[in-house]
Design a protein around this motif. Sequence first.
Motif, mmCIF file in Angstrom:
data_model
loop_
_atom_site.group_PDB
_atom_site.id
_atom_site.type_symbol
_atom_site.label_atom_id
_atom_site.label_comp_id
_atom_site.label_asym_id
_atom_site.label_seq_id
_atom_site.Cartn_x
_atom_site.Cartn_y
_atom_site.Cartn_z
ATOM 1 N N VAL A 31 35.178 155.092 46.004
ATOM 2 C CA VAL A 31 35.462 156.055 44.941
ATOM 3 C C VAL A 31 36.877 156.594 45.119
ATOM 4 N N GLU A 32 37.688 156.479 44.090
ATOM 5 C CA GLU A 32 39.074 156.957 44.150
ATOM 6 C C GLU A 32 39.095 158.480 44.140
ATOM 7 N N GLY A 33 40.080 159.045 44.809
ATOM 8 C CA GLY A 33 40.223 160.500 44.842
ATOM 9 C C GLY A 33 41.607 160.885 45.314
ATOM 10 N N GLU A 34 41.909 162.183 45.244
ATOM 11 C CA GLU A 34 43.229 162.682 45.617
ATOM 12 C C GLU A 34 43.313 163.080 47.081
ATOM 13 N N GLU A 35 42.181 163.237 47.749
ATOM 14 C CA GLU A 35 42.195 163.705 49.127
ATOM 15 C C GLU A 35 42.732 162.639 50.074
ATOM 16 N N HIS A 36 43.332 163.092 51.176
ATOM 17 C CA HIS A 36 43.680 162.184 52.255
ATOM 18 C C HIS A 36 42.401 161.721 52.953
ATOM 19 N N THR A 37 42.413 160.487 53.398
ATOM 20 C CA THR A 37 41.317 160.007 54.234
ATOM 21 C C THR A 37 41.325 160.755 55.559
ATOM 22 N N LEU A 38 42.502 160.889 56.141
ATOM 23 C CA LEU A 38 42.725 161.707 57.332
ATOM 24 C C LEU A 38 43.998 162.507 57.124
ATOM 25 N N GLU A 39 43.934 163.816 57.325
ATOM 26 C CA GLU A 39 45.088 164.675 57.105
ATOM 27 C C GLU A 39 46.142 164.474 58.197
ATOM 28 N N PHE A 40 47.323 165.028 57.984
ATOM 29 C CA PHE A 40 48.390 164.916 58.973
ATOM 30 C C PHE A 40 47.954 165.532 60.295
ATOM 31 N N LEU B 192 34.172 160.057 55.932
ATOM 32 C CA LEU B 192 35.352 160.900 56.063
ATOM 33 C C LEU B 192 35.508 161.796 54.835
ATOM 34 N N ALA B 193 36.525 162.649 54.873
ATOM 35 C CA ALA B 193 36.666 163.708 53.873
ATOM 36 C C ALA B 193 36.754 163.176 52.445
ATOM 37 N N ASP B 194 37.356 161.999 52.265
ATOM 38 C CA ASP B 194 37.530 161.464 50.914
ATOM 39 C C ASP B 194 36.430 160.498 50.523
ATOM 40 N N GLY B 195 35.355 160.434 51.316
ATOM 41 C CA GLY B 195 34.245 159.543 51.017
ATOM 42 C C GLY B 195 34.338 158.191 51.678
ATOM 43 N N THR B 196 35.438 157.919 52.383
ATOM 44 C CA THR B 196 35.578 156.651 53.090
ATOM 45 C C THR B 196 34.521 156.545 54.181
ATOM 46 N N LEU B 197 33.906 155.369 54.292
ATOM 47 C CA LEU B 197 32.954 155.097 55.360
ATOM 48 C C LEU B 197 33.663 154.339 56.471
ATOM 49 N N ARG B 198 33.435 154.765 57.704
ATOM 50 C CA ARG B 198 34.079 154.099 58.841
ATOM 51 C C ARG B 198 33.021 153.681 59.857
ATOM 52 N N ARG B 199 33.072 152.420 60.251
ATOM 53 C CA ARG B 199 32.214 151.881 61.307
ATOM 54 C C ARG B 199 33.103 151.500 62.483
ATOM 55 N N SER B 200 32.580 151.687 63.685
ATOM 56 C CA SER B 200 33.468 151.593 64.841
ATOM 57 C C SER B 200 32.812 150.904 66.025
ATOM 58 N N PHE B 201 33.659 150.301 66.846
ATOM 59 C CA PHE B 201 33.314 149.906 68.202
ATOM 60 C C PHE B 201 34.345 150.522 69.138
ATOM 61 N N ALA B 202 33.871 151.048 70.262
ATOM 62 C CA ALA B 202 34.759 151.618 71.264
ATOM 63 C C ALA B 202 34.502 150.910 72.579
ATOM 64 N N MET B 203 35.551 150.743 73.365
ATOM 65 C CA MET B 203 35.393 150.031 74.628
ATOM 66 C C MET B 203 36.438 150.495 75.624
ATOM 67 N N SER B 204 36.062 150.444 76.890
ATOM 68 C CA SER B 204 37.019 150.760 77.935
ATOM 69 C C SER B 204 37.894 149.544 78.179
ATOM 70 N N LYS C 239 45.797 157.681 53.721
ATOM 71 C CA LYS C 239 45.238 157.845 52.378
ATOM 72 C C LYS C 239 44.950 156.464 51.819
ATOM 73 N N LEU C 240 43.685 156.118 51.756
ATOM 74 C CA LEU C 240 43.285 154.780 51.355
ATOM 75 C C LEU C 240 42.967 154.704 49.868
ATOM 76 N N LYS C 241 43.153 153.518 49.316
ATOM 77 C CA LYS C 241 42.761 153.248 47.941
ATOM 78 C C LYS C 241 41.320 152.744 47.911
ATOM 79 N N ALA C 242 40.676 152.963 46.793
ATOM 80 C CA ALA C 242 39.284 152.536 46.645
ATOM 81 C C ALA C 242 39.223 151.063 46.259
ATOM 82 N N HIS C 243 38.172 150.390 46.722
ATOM 83 C CA HIS C 243 37.883 149.003 46.358
ATOM 84 C C HIS C 243 36.414 148.911 45.995
ATOM 85 N N GLN C 244 36.112 148.422 44.808
ATOM 86 C CA GLN C 244 34.729 148.362 44.349
ATOM 87 C C GLN C 244 33.940 147.237 45.006
#
Length: 699
Positions: free
Chosen positions: A178-187, A82-94, A267-272
């Motif tokens: 990595v910490e940053g000022e950007e939103h993970t997902l904007e409004f 994502l925009a702030d460097g966050t990694l997202r893994r997903s499962f989708a299902m009906s 807007k998520l916080k970073a965790h090492q």
Amino acid sequence: MKISLLPLTVLQLISAAAAESKHPQRIQHSLLSSSSDGPLLSALSHNGLVAVTSIPNFATLKHNVMKSFTECVADRDASVELADGTLRRSFAMSHDNVKLPSTPSCLGFKESLVPFRSMVDSVVETFALRLSTEMSPSLQQPLLSGISNDKELTWDTVQDIVTHGEYLDHFHSYQKFVEGEEHTLEFHVDQGLLLAFTPGLMMDLDSVKGVSEGFYVRDPTGDEYEVSFDKDDDLVFMFGDGVNHINNKLFKDKASESLVATPHALKLKAHQDPSISRAWFGRMILPPQEAFVSSSDSTTFGQVRSDIIEHFSSSNKPVVGIGCSTSQQELGLHGSSILRDLQECAEDEFYCWFRCQVLADHGLTATTCTERNLMLQCANPRDQVVPDGKAHGDFFPSCTNSTDPVTDYPKIEQQDNVTCPDLWEDFLATDEDYDHVVELTVPNGPETQFMYSVIGDTIKGRLVHDNVHGWLAMGFANPGGGHNGMNGGHVILATPYSTEDYSPVTGLDTSIDEAMIATYTIDTQDSAFRHWQNPTNEEALIASVDTNDCSTALSFEVSQINGKTFNINGTDEMLWAGNSVDHFVGYHGPFSRMRFTIDWKSGEVVPFSAEAHEEDHEDHDHDEHEDHEEDHDHDEHDHGDEDHEGGEVTVSIEDIASEIAAPNSGSSSVEVESDGSGAAGNNAGFVILSLLLMAACAM
């Protein structure tokens, strides 16, 4: 309607220690089924968001499913950045179909899903009933109308819409290092009618660490603040922009009771610690597929969703969060305005078929039509016009003063549902002794089988399709070609009448009652049959077509199609498609086509996987979307990105549209695994829709 504020059972929005953090409106689960007047509307009146709490055993169910999900998803390499460097893994299902990897951790996840989703089902049903009870006196009926199999349908209450709507479930795991000022997902505001979600939980592989921070909302006054979810048993309900379909039905004197679609951000916080992740579940509820998007438009929500998928499967233009409705994009499920963000065109372009088309490609300039005292309009070959340019089919910029609206092609006689089912097995049987029989049925589509034998360098085959004969085709896919390998493909096509005098205005010439079978090379750019209607075979084909007014079979014995020979000792990328609706060699629809790889010796069939295709061709410097951008005549044989039954199904974001998951985010994939029943293909089509509607917006 009287709206009362209940001081004890509905917890008021109060300030937390920090002024920018507030607790959500909450309503006890037991109150949803009580007879108290107006508690739900009261809770929703602030910002369109309410948390249902005190749900029996829900905290335990949620913890169990999130722990097993975290273990299951930990082995996945595919992720979205994502925009702030966050990694997202997903499962989708009906809603009724869950296919997951068969690892021990994922088997545990699947087991814990059953009671968890059952409880979510129950709370969603209770929520919808309560909202219907409180709102019905203020609403005109029906809320939505539609059609299915020529039968008129109506949905009179919110409960009707929710009960018969389409459910898209997602589990997301987030990691930020990595910490940053950007939103993970904007409004943004989500599409669809309603989103039910569990606030994010901070997890490691063994336990729940607590509720995640970082969820922000913007209320109707414009104030933005973080929402503090501090209860373990919250199930949060939040409206998307589809709620306007309800608001539009309010009586004029009840306008103050309008429901609010909630702008929100993350807007998520970073965790090492790499073992720490944020786990989230969300269910998006969309209006019924058969419902019309507006009372003045015969387009259904199902058609609109199909248009979205098809558009982005054939376009490589970057799109920001197609699951979000932002002020910039103005995306939403309101009539045909769903792709309004794409209609700002240059002076030498014109908006038609959901895209800006270059006028010069159609022999036009910006002044051609006015010089001829004609209007520049988006039209089809039958001179039917789409004033806003938002329609799926063979549409292009045209100089015309026509005012004729778009109508369907005349339908051919359809299957008799009383007698045809009993005739299928007999039609499927054959005196020929084929060495292999493979299943090519698309989930939710007519049964389709391919029987074949390898004789020297020749394939002797029979493609059998359980539907009437509009056209039926099979042949070589073009790796890297547009529309999932269709553009540039080589096919054997059987039509019920000759294509010699075919016209896109009148269709096939039905005056000569004789079927025609020929080979064709599909145009590398333009999909409509009129662009490639001239057969390519110079010699007579050994081929035949059989039909019994219920089913169709295409038989052939060939060693090559248009000079392309079969890889008898290996595999070939193939495709089949058919139409059982009209005599215009029209669009096959989503359930009557498949691209697949076949091993001729073993008979193994693997549905097309975009990700695997990219790996197999990673040394080839080509862009799979090169042929898409100027493909303006996207109609009769249009193949959207798809994956079908058998094996592991992977739907890559890159095959839907560049950067569709998030701006400048790279690529993503969501995987489901099949048990061989064909359900994975159904999930794959669903996954495409899910990614388009939700992937960039989930919290």
